[in-house]
Design a protein around this motif. Structure first.
Motif, PDB file in Angstrom:
ATOM      1  N   THR A  84       0.846  -1.188   0.000  1.00  0.00           N
ATOM      2  CA  THR A  84       0.000   0.000   0.000  1.00  0.00           C
ATOM      3  C   THR A  84       0.884   1.241   0.000  1.00  0.00           C
ATOM      4  OG1 THR A  84      -1.806  -1.096   1.165  1.00  0.00           O
ATOM      5  CG2 THR A  84      -1.723   1.292   1.305  1.00  0.00           C
TER       6      THR A  84
ATOM      7  N   THR B 111       5.859   4.309   0.335  1.00  0.00           N
ATOM      8  CA  THR B 111       5.206   3.466   1.324  1.00  0.00           C
ATOM      9  C   THR B 111       5.535   3.967   2.733  1.00  0.00           C
ATOM     10  OG1 THR B 111       7.085   1.940   1.413  1.00  0.00           O
ATOM     11  CG2 THR B 111       5.344   1.462  -0.185  1.00  0.00           C
TER      12      THR B 111
ATOM     13  N   ASN C  50      -3.953   6.921  -0.143  1.00  0.00           N
ATOM     14  CA  ASN C  50      -3.996   5.564   0.418  1.00  0.00           C
ATOM     15  C   ASN C  50      -4.462   4.646  -0.699  1.00  0.00           C
ATOM     16  OD1 ASN C  50      -4.745   3.121   1.730  1.00  0.00           O
ATOM     17  ND2 ASN C  50      -4.861   4.223   3.663  1.00  0.00           N
TER      18      ASN C  50
ATOM     19  N   PRO D 100      -4.003   0.690  -2.259  1.00  0.00           N
ATOM     20  CA  PRO D 100      -3.458  -0.656  -2.020  1.00  0.00           C
ATOM     21  C   PRO D 100      -3.062  -1.361  -3.314  1.00  0.00           C
ATOM     22  CG  PRO D 100      -5.839  -0.734  -2.026  1.00  0.00           C
ATOM     23  CD  PRO D 100      -5.475   0.701  -2.264  1.00  0.00           C
TER      24      PRO D 100
END
Length: 827
Positions: free
Chosen positions: A601, A617, A810, A812
């Protein structure tokens, strides 16, 4: 099919299955004979149950309708499964006319010097034998196929998989499916044990899903990248069905591939099923693109199985919030700034910052001091000064005036009028305003649930609230929240100056809703209440007449708002496009030996002056240049105008490749090697064995590919084998472990064939050792002068980039190899 439904509902691997989702399954069963269909539900968490149903239905179809094995399909030496054991086909038994011998390859039985063999007649082979794609010596095979057939009441079933389906879905959905466990006749089995399947993580790669028994042809081919699915469909044998799950494949740059799959379906005899959510249908021209799909099934609130009476009584209220003349004037001035910057690439980041500020101001839910306004103004002021924007002072004053206006007080008064009741109420705001809004309403003891507009809406939220207040949301968010039917009463709050613009936006919604009503094949699905609501607003002259013309935005500002809504994609789509773009590049910027199956993510997007980006990250780090010295810095602490330096030190360096030009390993006893040398020797041995075999037998790449095909590995292309038979190009590690086994089988080396995992682990250790050596080299650059670092012979390439913008995100499921490093940007 009822038993498949029962199997899913009794096990409920994803939790409670609602009446609505059960109804969807029934719908799909009734339309499965349509050559193509598109099905749109109100929220997206129905995908997982439906995908499981589609997969198990494909297993059922193969059990019932696939052709049985014929003796003509079996060649001498083929691997077979019978009675839970592995065999090879030995042909007709010499002393038993009409019978055939199966040679055991499993573990030796007690008291015997060789595995048990069997002699069977044709009927026993046709009804009881499976052609195995792989053989695991010494182990028994679970006959899950028979167990499932028994459960489904199929006594005479096929053991072949002639019908294949392709499923295109997001990676997180595929991960959920492969972890499913179902209890069948008192035994708990993983999905992979019931449904053989392949997953294609990257271009040219494939692997068995978790828990797959790996002994039969796959039924399901999973793809999370629609471009790779399209390429596979165009180059390989066509499947019987293609299913697409998820809205993302119908949006933005993915739309062309989506349309190409629809074209392939129309040109070939392939059934196509598309599953999405209702808000997606408002995407530009999507309904027109779906014209080639024969049937469209679209939910409205009138189709609910539960709370039907509530569904037909949903109310919608549009509440314009007054604004004074100064606020109106300042908003228009802000739009003028945005208009001036829209075509200036050097001010692109400032343009994005101002759009964010505009949304915050117009979406505010209370008056008074707000930390979010102060924070955004400081960032904008600091950035505009650093880039030398000549209007910085005037811009700062404008932002201050906007932030202290009474518009927020007016919004809070409207909200408080609704929250006096004891009803369950949700207030939906822009994500940037979430914490600020929660703090304000908690401090003032106002009982209200505050939710971000980008929240994922789920089945259990349907009609959970008495009132939902949507504060000046983007049209896409408005449609999402309304389509999901989360409340019995919706209140839309918006600046009065936006009344005309809102009417234009709703007019577009009305046009699309009319199209939906015309094409919808769902029986009993009448016009939804949102359609009635839109018409009510558009036909209401009282609202329009009650607004002073001077309070409305001018046409230019309205056009700008329209343009902003049309052109500003969600950051999710931008990141997706960046990842896909970089996936197609194979230059130095991408580490060819990285683990492409590792996904992480990202929470920071760093915009660079060159147009490149860094996707950071949580624990990512990068080198920053300060006064000629390089310092390693956490991605989270990088600032605008920092200068990033990146050094490329490849894993596959000259030391690794030169090892294959040295035959010194052959003149030293294996027992004299240390652990590191043993790994290097085994790595050297299996790789050079194939190269030497090809040279000795003077084989062309096509000849070699044919040998692999006859050995049971038909997926090896000539270009792939050329790479693995050229010691100056050897990769570090094969993506498919079993490739090493087939190397041993092709060249006749039993040691490699039977102990291929030992050779794979040795190559893996060599790679890890090289990675550690590389990481140590890079760690040593921290605190060193750049000039000294660039003189290091191990550096293949270096690059410097200036940071011009930072975005908190954010997102993923991004391949690790594209994170914490400079990659190509979106432009």
């Amino acid at each position: 099919m009822d038993l498949i439904e029962t199997l899913i509902y009794q096990n409920s691997p994803f939790g409670y299955v609602s009446g609505n989702v059960k109804k969807i399954v029934k719908d799909i069963l009734s339309v499965e004979n349509d050559k193509s269909f598109a099905y749109y539900y109100i929220v997206e968490d129905y995908y997982q149950t439906l995908m499981l149903y589609v997969c198990l239905k494909a297993v059922y179809e193969n059990l019932v309708h696939s052709n049985k094995i014929k003796l003509a399909d079996i060649s001498l030496g083929d691997s077979l499964i019978y009675g839970g054991e592995y065999f090879t086909f030995g042909g007709e038994a010499p002393d038993f006319k009409g019978k055939y011998i199966l040679l055991g390859v499993g573990a030796r039985k007690k008291g015997r010097n060789s595995p048990v063999s069997r002699i069977l007649d044709e009927e026993a082979i046709v009804n009881g034998v499976t052609i195995a794609t792989t053989v695991k010596r010494g182990s028994r095979v679970k006959d899950t196929r028979k167990k499932l057939a028994d459960y489904l009441g199929i006594s005479d079933f096929s053991r072949t998989n002639s019908q294949k389906i392709i499923i295109i879905a997001e990676l997180n959905l595929l991960k959920k499916i492969e972890q499913v466990r179902l209890t069948v006749k008192n035994e708990t089995l993983f999905f992979g044990e019931l449904c053989p399947a392949w997953y294609f993580p990257n271009k040219g790669e494939k692997k068995r899903i978790a828990h797959d028994l790996s002994n039969n042809d796959p039924i399901v081919y999973f793809f999370s990248n629609i471009s790779e699915a399209l390429e596979y469909i165009e180059n390989e044998k066509l499947p019987s069905h293609i299913y697409i799950f998820g809205d993302k494949f119908e949006k933005g740059f993915k739309r062309s591939d989506f349309n190409s799959i629809i074209d392939i379906h129309n040109e070939n005899d392939i059934q196509l099923g598309i599953f999405g959510t209702v808000p997606t249908l408002f995407e530009s021209d999507l309904i027109e693109d779906l014209s080639l799909v024969l049937k469209k099934y679209i939910w409205t609130d009138s189709y609910m199985t539960a709370n039907r009476e509530d569904a037909l009584k949903v109310s919608y209220n549009f509440i314009p919030v007054s604004n004074n003349a100064a606020f109106h004037l300042n908003v228009e001035k802000l739009h003028e700034f945005l208009d001036e910057m829209s075509n200036d690439s050097s001010k692109r980041y400032l343009h994005n910052l101002l759009i964010g500020f505009s949304r915050t101001v117009l979406g505010q839910t209370h008056g008074g001091e707000s930390s979010i306004f102060a924070e955004k103004m400081n960032v904008i002021s600091e950035y505009s000064e650093k880039i030398g924007f000549h209007e910085t002072k005037r811009l700062r004053q404008l932002l201050t005036d906007l932030s202290i206006n009474r518009f927020g007080f007016n919004v809070s008064q409207k909200i408080k009028q609704i929250t006096h009741s004891k009803h369950k109420i949700a207030l939906v705001v822009y994500p940037d305003l979430l914490n600020d809004t929660v703090e304000y309403y908690t401090t003032n003891n106002i009982n209200i649930m505050v939710l971000p507009s980008n929240a994922k809406l789920t089945e259990d939220m349907i009609y959970q609230y008495d009132h939902v207040i949507l504060v000046n949301l983007k049209p896409a968010d408005r449609r999402k929240w309304v389509s999901a039917n989360v409340a019995k009463d919706y209140c839309f709050m918006f600046p009065k100056m936006h009344s005309n613009w809102l009417a234009k936006s709703l007019k577009r919604d009305e046009r699309i809703l009319q199209q939906i009503n015309k094409i919808n094949e769902l029986s009993g699905c009448i016009e939804g209440s949102y359609y009635q609501c839109v018409q009510k607003y558009l036909q209401s002259e009282e609202l329009v007449q009650g607004i002073n013309g001077n309070e409305l935005l001018d046409d230019g500002a309205e056009d700008l708002l329209e343009e902003m809504e049309d052109e500003i994609e969600s950051e999710m789509e931008v990141i997706s496009r960046i990842v896909e773009k970089n996936s197609n590049e194979s230059e130095y910027l991408i580490d060819k030996d990285a683990d492409k199956n590792a996904f992480v993510t990202i929470n920071k997007k760093i915009l660079l002056e060159s147009g490149d980006v860094i996707l950071g990250t949580d624990f990512g780090r990068a080198f920053v240049l300060v006064d000629g010295i390089t310092y390693r810095k956490d991605i989270s602490s990088i600032n605008v105008f920092d200068e990033i330096v990146e050094f490329v030190v490849p894993y596959s360096n000259e030391i690794y490749l030169k090892r294959f030009q040295n035959d010194g390993y052959l003149f030293k006893s294996y027992s004299d090697f240390n652990e590191k040398e043993k790994a290097e020797f085994l790595d050297y041995y299996w790789k050079t064995s194939l190269e030497h075999y090809r040279k000795k037998n003077m084989l062309s790449s096509e000849d070699l590919a044919d040998l692999f095909y006859r050995a049971g590995d038909g997926e090896r292309k000539a270009a792939f084998l050329n790479q693995w038979t050229n010691s100056s190009k050897f990769p570090l590690l094969p993506r498919d472990k079993e490739f090493i086994k087939f190397v041993g089988k092709v060249i006749g080396d039993k040691n490699i064939e039977e102990n291929y995992m030992s050779f794979y682990r040795a190559s893996e250790k060599v790679k890890n050792n090289l990675r550690e050596l590389r990481d140590q080299t890079i760690e040593g650059f921290d605190g060193m002068p750049l000039e000294q670092i660039l003189n290091n012979a191990e550096i293949e390439f270096s690059q410097r980039r200036r940071v011009i913008g930072l975005l908190d995100i954010n997102y993923p499921d991004v391949p690790r190899q594209f994170t914490n490093r400079i990659i190509r940007g979106e432009s």
